[in-house]
Design an enzyme around this catalytic site. Sequence first.
Site, PDB file in Angstrom:
ATOM      1  CG  ASP A 150      46.563   4.817   4.324  1.00  0.00           C
ATOM      2  OD1 ASP A 150      47.097   4.686   5.170  1.00  0.00           O
ATOM      3  OD2 ASP A 150      46.714   5.235   2.910  1.00  0.00           O
ATOM      4  CD  GLU A 152      34.468  28.974  31.206  1.00  0.00           C
ATOM      5  OE1 GLU A 152      35.040  29.812  30.713  1.00  0.00           O
ATOM      6  OE2 GLU A 152      34.579  28.815  32.613  1.00  0.00           O
ATOM      7  CD  GLU A 192      36.431  32.568  25.898  1.00  0.00           C
ATOM      8  OE1 GLU A 192      35.946  33.089  27.003  1.00  0.00           O
ATOM      9  OE2 GLU A 192      37.642  32.751  25.502  1.00  0.00           O
ATOM     10  CD  GLU A 226      33.365  35.748  26.879  1.00  0.00           C
ATOM     11  OE1 GLU A 226      33.982  36.962  26.875  1.00  0.00           O
ATOM     12  OE2 GLU A 226      33.221  35.083  27.783  1.00  0.00           O
ATOM     13  CD  GLU A 228      32.219  31.317  28.060  1.00  0.00           C
ATOM     14  OE1 GLU A 228      31.898  30.855  29.135  1.00  0.00           O
ATOM     15  OE2 GLU A 228      33.046  32.405  27.820  1.00  0.00           O
ATOM     16  CG  HIS A 276      38.766  29.594  30.170  1.00  0.00           C
ATOM     17  ND1 HIS A 276      37.979  30.831  30.318  1.00  0.00           N
ATOM     18  CD2 HIS A 276      39.931  30.234  29.396  1.00  0.00           C
ATOM     19  CE1 HIS A 276      38.382  31.821  29.775  1.00  0.00           C
ATOM     20  NE2 HIS A 276      39.804  31.682  29.510  1.00  0.00           N
ATOM     21  NE  ARG A 308      36.623  35.836  34.339  1.00  0.00           N
ATOM     22  CZ  ARG A 308      35.723  35.550  35.242  1.00  0.00           C
ATOM     23  NH1 ARG A 308      35.887  36.247  36.490  1.00  0.00           N
ATOM     24  NH2 ARG A 308      34.594  34.883  35.476  1.00  0.00           N
ATOM     25  CD  GLU A 334      38.374  29.214  35.052  1.00  0.00           C
ATOM     26  OE1 GLU A 334      37.969  29.102  33.841  1.00  0.00           O
ATOM     27  OE2 GLU A 334      38.135  30.537  35.472  1.00  0.00           O
ATOM     28  NE  ARG A 373      41.280  32.849  33.042  1.00  0.00           N
ATOM     29  CZ  ARG A 373      40.039  33.299  32.817  1.00  0.00           C
ATOM     30  NH1 ARG A 373      39.140  32.779  33.225  1.00  0.00           N
ATOM     31  NH2 ARG A 373      39.858  34.325  32.013  1.00  0.00           N
TER      32      ARG A 373
END
Length: 476
Positions: free
Chosen positions: A52, A132, A134, A214, A222, A271, A342, A361, A363
């Site tokens: 369902d 990645e 985290e 991390e 991570e 990321h 970053r 990447e 982020r």
Amino acid sequence: MKTSADIQRMCEEFQIQMIDFKMTDIDGRWRHITIPRERFDDDIFRYGVGFDGSNYGYAPIEKSDMVFIPDPDSAAVDPFAGVPTLTMCGNVCTIGEKENIPFDQYPKNVSLRALEYMKETGIADRMVIGPEFEFYVLDKVRYQISPEFSGYQVDTRQAEWNCSLSVPGNNGYEVTYKGGYHASAPQDVGYDLRSRMCLAMEDWGIKVKYHHHEVGGPGQMEIEVELGDMAEMADNTMIIKYIIKNMAAAEGKTATFMPKPIYKEAGNGLHVHMLLFKDGKPVFYDENGYSGLSREAHYFIGGLLKHIASLCAFTNPSTNSFKRLVPGYEAPVTIGYATSNRSAVIRIPAYAKAPETKRFELRNPDATANPYYAYAAILMAGLDGIRNKIDPEANGWGPYDFNLYHLSAEEQKKIKGLPRSLGEALDALLADHDYLTAGGVFPERLIEIWLEKKRAELKEIEQIPSPAEFKYYYDL
């Protein structure tokens, strides 16, 4: 591709007693159905297993009957089942008069259709991504929401708040506030657990790049995996979260991918590194381009940045997501791109120099996202950028080869920011989603259901008083 005979051989080899089928609901949670091995035969790959679908958030009751078609290539022994169990992911179809029809709202179908559309455009025939992961590993979590009481509590023995005279903690080896990046033992109490998680992923067929502690002091971890094809990586994202949560639970702990579970600590991102190939050749590489990226790569970046606000409705689909996207925590808050920066929402890693690894990447995503929808939406935004030649530099989105957090307040005002709330992201999705529905990838009905569902969540959460509101307003 594995056959039914291959599955039967696996059952014999591992003395399997049960067959488990894992399906993804609209939010990105796994649900499952399990049958005895004796009930398993070739017909399941043809006719599937009925269920369902209305309880998964997709279809109204009158059209809720669906079938799950397992993918034999996804077969793996479930390490968390006490009874020997073989598990499979797969796809979902609606029941047609003569044959089953792939259900266009089902997450895996959306991601597969996005890849088909990519091939139809002639831009590329393969998308490779590398997320990645985290997450926090905590000793306990408690929460309650009721009219007379609302609150939560988390704890882990390595947290700085446990280094006191009155609390039995971690023997003086607590990790300081925002001081966990690459912390080693004995501060890194989750070291061996992460290693076991990685070994479990390898056993499942997922290649691990590395793992480490991390930034977040109270147990932020991570695990990064090797690059892989988008459709397979969407499946692997579900598997990785399953492994991490279950292995933490087996240790008497709890793991969360919640973007901002701890106030004033680093948040959990997802990321996403990405690159395209055509006929085996990298589409994103040009040794003469900015940071080694081709014009197509820049256009792809332009598409992501143009649609980033509406994209957040799928890549950051929780109210908690936007508590992570604030200055001061290595999380992006501005719309821009740069190399090795970053603070930009799109970062180009300087270490990826080879043509076949040249990439960038995104982020802002986090793991509250349904990975199938999120990865498909990212691809669709980038393809729109290439098709319409959206130049990120010409649009004033960079490159920002400096720390955006260090700009003056006046300069920061000139740079556009990410949505500050889920409501803003949903408004952006309502106004900007033609790039998602192109080629029939995201059905219009799915966009409508998503907006309805997320607005209902937002309305409910906004109506709940928070502890901070008592602090600031109770005595007025």
